[in-house]
Write a protein that holds these residues in place. Structure first.
Motif, PDB file in Angstrom:
ATOM      1  N   LEU A 105       0.817  -1.210   0.000  1.00 20.93           N
ATOM      2  CA  LEU A 105       0.000   0.000   0.000  1.00 20.93           C
ATOM      3  C   LEU A 105       0.851   1.261   0.000  1.00 20.93           C
ATOM      4  O   LEU A 105       0.390   2.327  -0.399  1.00 20.93           O
ATOM      5  CB  LEU A 105      -0.913   0.023   1.230  1.00 20.93           C
ATOM      6  N   GLN A 106       2.083   1.145   0.462  1.00 24.60           N
ATOM      7  CA  GLN A 106       2.947   2.314   0.603  1.00 24.60           C
ATOM      8  C   GLN A 106       3.821   2.580  -0.612  1.00 24.60           C
ATOM      9  O   GLN A 106       4.174   3.722  -0.892  1.00 24.60           O
ATOM     10  CB  GLN A 106       3.868   2.146   1.824  1.00 24.60           C
ATOM     11  N   TYR A 107       4.204   1.512  -1.327  1.00 25.25           N
ATOM     12  CA  TYR A 107       5.188   1.643  -2.393  1.00 25.25           C
ATOM     13  C   TYR A 107       4.673   1.055  -3.700  1.00 25.25           C
ATOM     14  O   TYR A 107       4.094  -0.041  -3.718  1.00 25.25           O
ATOM     15  CB  TYR A 107       6.492   0.936  -2.006  1.00 25.25           C
ATOM     16  N   ALA A 309      -5.160  -9.824   5.526  1.00 22.06           N
ATOM     17  CA  ALA A 309      -6.586  -9.706   5.224  1.00 22.06           C
ATOM     18  C   ALA A 309      -7.167  -8.457   5.874  1.00 22.06           C
ATOM     19  O   ALA A 309      -8.003  -7.748   5.280  1.00 22.06           O
ATOM     20  CB  ALA A 309      -7.330 -10.954   5.702  1.00 22.06           C
ATOM     21  N   GLN A 310      -6.723  -8.169   7.090  1.00 15.10           N
ATOM     22  CA  GLN A 310      -7.173  -6.962   7.785  1.00 15.10           C
ATOM     23  C   GLN A 310      -6.741  -5.719   7.011  1.00 15.10           C
ATOM     24  O   GLN A 310      -7.524  -4.772   6.844  1.00 15.10           O
ATOM     25  CB  GLN A 310      -6.585  -6.923   9.198  1.00 15.10           C
ATOM     26  N   ILE A 311      -5.519  -5.714   6.522  1.00  7.48           N
ATOM     27  CA  ILE A 311      -5.009  -4.566   5.765  1.00  7.48           C
ATOM     28  C   ILE A 311      -5.800  -4.386   4.480  1.00  7.48           C
ATOM     29  O   ILE A 311      -6.096  -3.250   4.069  1.00  7.48           O
ATOM     30  CB  ILE A 311      -3.511  -4.755   5.471  1.00  7.48           C
ATOM     31  N   GLY A 319      -9.758   3.813   0.585  1.00 10.35           N
ATOM     32  CA  GLY A 319      -9.695   4.240  -0.810  1.00 10.35           C
ATOM     33  C   GLY A 319      -8.271   4.403  -1.287  1.00 10.35           C
ATOM     34  O   GLY A 319      -7.320   3.981  -0.597  1.00 10.35           O
ATOM     35  N   PRO A 320      -8.073   5.018  -2.441  1.00  9.78           N
ATOM     36  CA  PRO A 320      -6.717   5.159  -3.000  1.00  9.78           C
ATOM     37  C   PRO A 320      -5.763   5.847  -2.029  1.00  9.78           C
ATOM     38  O   PRO A 320      -6.092   6.872  -1.424  1.00  9.78           O
ATOM     39  CB  PRO A 320      -6.932   6.016  -4.233  1.00  9.78           C
ATOM     40  N   ILE A 321      -4.592   5.249  -1.857  1.00  9.50           N
ATOM     41  CA  ILE A 321      -3.581   5.775  -0.948  1.00  9.50           C
ATOM     42  C   ILE A 321      -2.357   6.180  -1.767  1.00  9.50           C
ATOM     43  O   ILE A 321      -1.834   5.360  -2.553  1.00  9.50           O
ATOM     44  CB  ILE A 321      -3.180   4.724   0.090  1.00  9.50           C
ATOM     45  N   PRO A 322      -1.885   7.429  -1.676  1.00  9.67           N
ATOM     46  CA  PRO A 322      -0.700   7.838  -2.440  1.00  9.67           C
ATOM     47  C   PRO A 322       0.486   6.930  -2.120  1.00  9.67           C
ATOM     48  O   PRO A 322       0.766   6.635  -0.957  1.00  9.67           O
ATOM     49  CB  PRO A 322      -0.429   9.269  -1.949  1.00  9.67           C
ATOM     50  N   LYS A 323       1.178   6.483  -3.160  1.00 11.62           N
ATOM     51  CA  LYS A 323       2.323   5.605  -2.978  1.00 11.62           C
ATOM     52  C   LYS A 323       3.627   6.341  -3.255  1.00 11.62           C
ATOM     53  O   LYS A 323       3.664   7.308  -3.998  1.00 11.62           O
ATOM     54  CB  LYS A 323       2.221   4.375  -3.900  1.00 11.62           C
ATOM     55  N   GLN A 324       4.683   5.837  -2.618  1.00 13.84           N
ATOM     56  CA  GLN A 324       6.007   6.417  -2.832  1.00 13.84           C
ATOM     57  C   GLN A 324       6.675   5.776  -4.044  1.00 13.84           C
ATOM     58  O   GLN A 324       6.349   4.679  -4.424  1.00 13.84           O
ATOM     59  CB  GLN A 324       6.866   6.198  -1.579  1.00 13.84           C
TER      60      GLN A 324
END
Length: 324
Positions: A105-107, A309-311, A319-324
Motif C-alpha cells: 500500500l505504501q510503495y 486480510a485486515q489490511i 480508498g486510494p492511498i498515495p504511494k512512494q
C-alpha cells in the motif's frame, strides 16, 4: 563354472552398487557457521532486545554464535533488501510483521516479493496502545471520540508508521473524525509532545508511552491487541471499548529466505520456541512492553495472513492511498 558364478555374482552386485551411488547424501548439519539476525530497527528497540535475548541463548543449542545486525531505515526496506540479497539460510530476518505487511500500500515498486520472507517462528506480540494527555481528563476511547467530534479539525495525532498508522486512519475514517497527523522522524519525541499537550492522541508501542504514563502525564485509553495483556490487566482492549477498527496485533518473529527447507524451518522454530519459554526472557520482554507468544511456522504464517486480510479491508475503506 567358478568363473561363471563369480561373473554372475559380480553382475548381481552392480545394481546394488549403483543404487548406493545414487542415494542422496544427508544434508549437512545446520548451522555450519555463525547465524546472522538482521533487525530493521535500531539498538535498544523492542525488536532488537528480543533478538538479542534469543541470540544469547540459541548458541547453546546450535553450537555457533548468533550475530545481530541492525539495519534501520526506509520502513524496514533497508533490512529486508539486505536479507533478500544474502539469499542464505544462515541469514535470518527478525522483525515485526507490521513493518512489511503494508508495503504494497505504501510503495508502487518493492525490491522483494512476499514469497521472499518465509515465516519461521513467532516470538512475541508488541503491546500497541492509545494514549492521550492526562491533562485532558479523558477516561475512555468513547469519551475521546466525542471530544474529537466537538473539536473536529483542531486535534493533532502522532502514529508509528506501518500497520499502526493504517489502523489509526481506519479508526478515524470509520468514526467520522477529522484529526491531523504530525510526522516525526523520532517517534519518541512525539510522546513528549503528547505528555505536554501539543498532541491530543498517539498510537504506538506502549514502551514509548510508558515513561510518561508512569510520570502521570499520559493516560492510556486502550491496548490494540485481541486480548487484554497481563502486563496492563486494567486497560481494556479497543474492541472492548467499542472500537474494533483499532484492533491490531504487534506480531514479531523470525523469517527465513525463499527456498529454506521445511525441515530446517521446523528445527529453527522448535529451538526458538523452546528458548522463548524461558521465564527470564518473558520478564525481559515485559520490560519492553512485549508479551511472549511463541509459535511455529504454521501458526506464524496464519497470523500474518490474518493481518494481510485486515489490511486489505482497511485499504478498501480508505480508498486510494498515495504511494512512494
Amino acid at each position: 563354472m567358478a568363473a561363471l558364478v563369480a561373473g554372475t555374482v559380480a553382475g548381481l552386485a552392480l545394481p546394488a552398487t549403483a543404487a548406493l551411488a545414487q542415494t542422496p547424501a544427508a544434508p549437512p548439519a545446520w548451522p555450519q557457521r555463525p547465524v546472522r539476525f538482521i533487525v530493521p530497527l535500531g539498538p535498544g528497540s523492542g525488536a532488537d532486545i528480543g533478538a538479542r535475548l534469543l541470540a544469547d541463548r540459541l548458541p547453546a543449542r546450535w553450537g555457533k554464535p548468533v550475530v545481530i545486525e541492525n539495519r534501520p531505515g526506509a520502513d524496514g526496506l533497508v533490512a529486508i533488501q539486505a536479507f533478500v540479497n544474502a539469499a542464505d539460510d544462515h541469514t535470518l530476518l527478525y522483525t515485526p510483521a507490521g513493518s512489511f505487511t503494508v508495503h504494497p500500500l505504501q510503495y508502487s515498486k518493492l525490491p522483494y516479493v512476499p514469497e521472499d520472507l518465509v515465516p519461521i517462528a513467532r516470538v512475541s506480540n508488541t503491546i500497541i496502545a492509545i494514549g492521550v494527555p492526562a491533562s485532558l481528563k479523558i477516561a475512555s476511547l468513547a469519551e475521546f471520540a466525542k471530544y474529537a467530534r466537538v473539536e473536529s479539525g483542531k486535534l493533532n495525532a502522532a502514529v508509528v508508521s506501518g500497520i499502526t498508522e493504517f489502523t489509526f486512519d481506519y479508526f478515524v475514517k470509520t468514526s467520522g473524525l477529522s484529526i491531523a497527523k504530525v510526522p516525526y522522524r523520532d517517534i519518541v519525541q512525539a510522546a513528549t509532545d503528547l505528555s505536554e499537550g501539543r498532541l491530543q492522541i498517539m498510537m504506538s508501542s506502549y514502551a514509548i508511552l510508558q515513561p510518561h504514563v508512569q510520570a502521570g502525564r499520559i493516560k492510556v485509553l486502550a491496548v490494540n491487541g485481541h486480548e487484554r495483556t497481563t502486563i496492563l490487566p486494567g486497560i481494556p482492549t479497543a474492541n472492548e471499548s467499542g472500537f474494533p477498527a483499532l484492533e491490531v496485533e504487534g506480531l514479531v518473529g523470525l523469517f527465513g529466505p525463499r527456498g529454506i527447507s521445511n525441515e530446517l524451518r521446523e528445527k529453527i522454530a522448535a529451538d526458538v520456541v523452546a528458548v522463548a519459554a524461558d521465564p527470564t526472557i518473558a520478564e525481559r520482554l515485559a520490560g519492553t512492553a512485549q508479551v511472549p507468544n511463541p509459535g511455529g511456522p504454521a501458526e506464524f504464517a496464519a497470523a500474518i495472513d490474518r493481518q494481510r486480510a485486515q489490511i486489505a479491508t482497511i485499504a478498501q475503506t480508505l480508498g486510494p492511498i498515495p504511494k512512494q
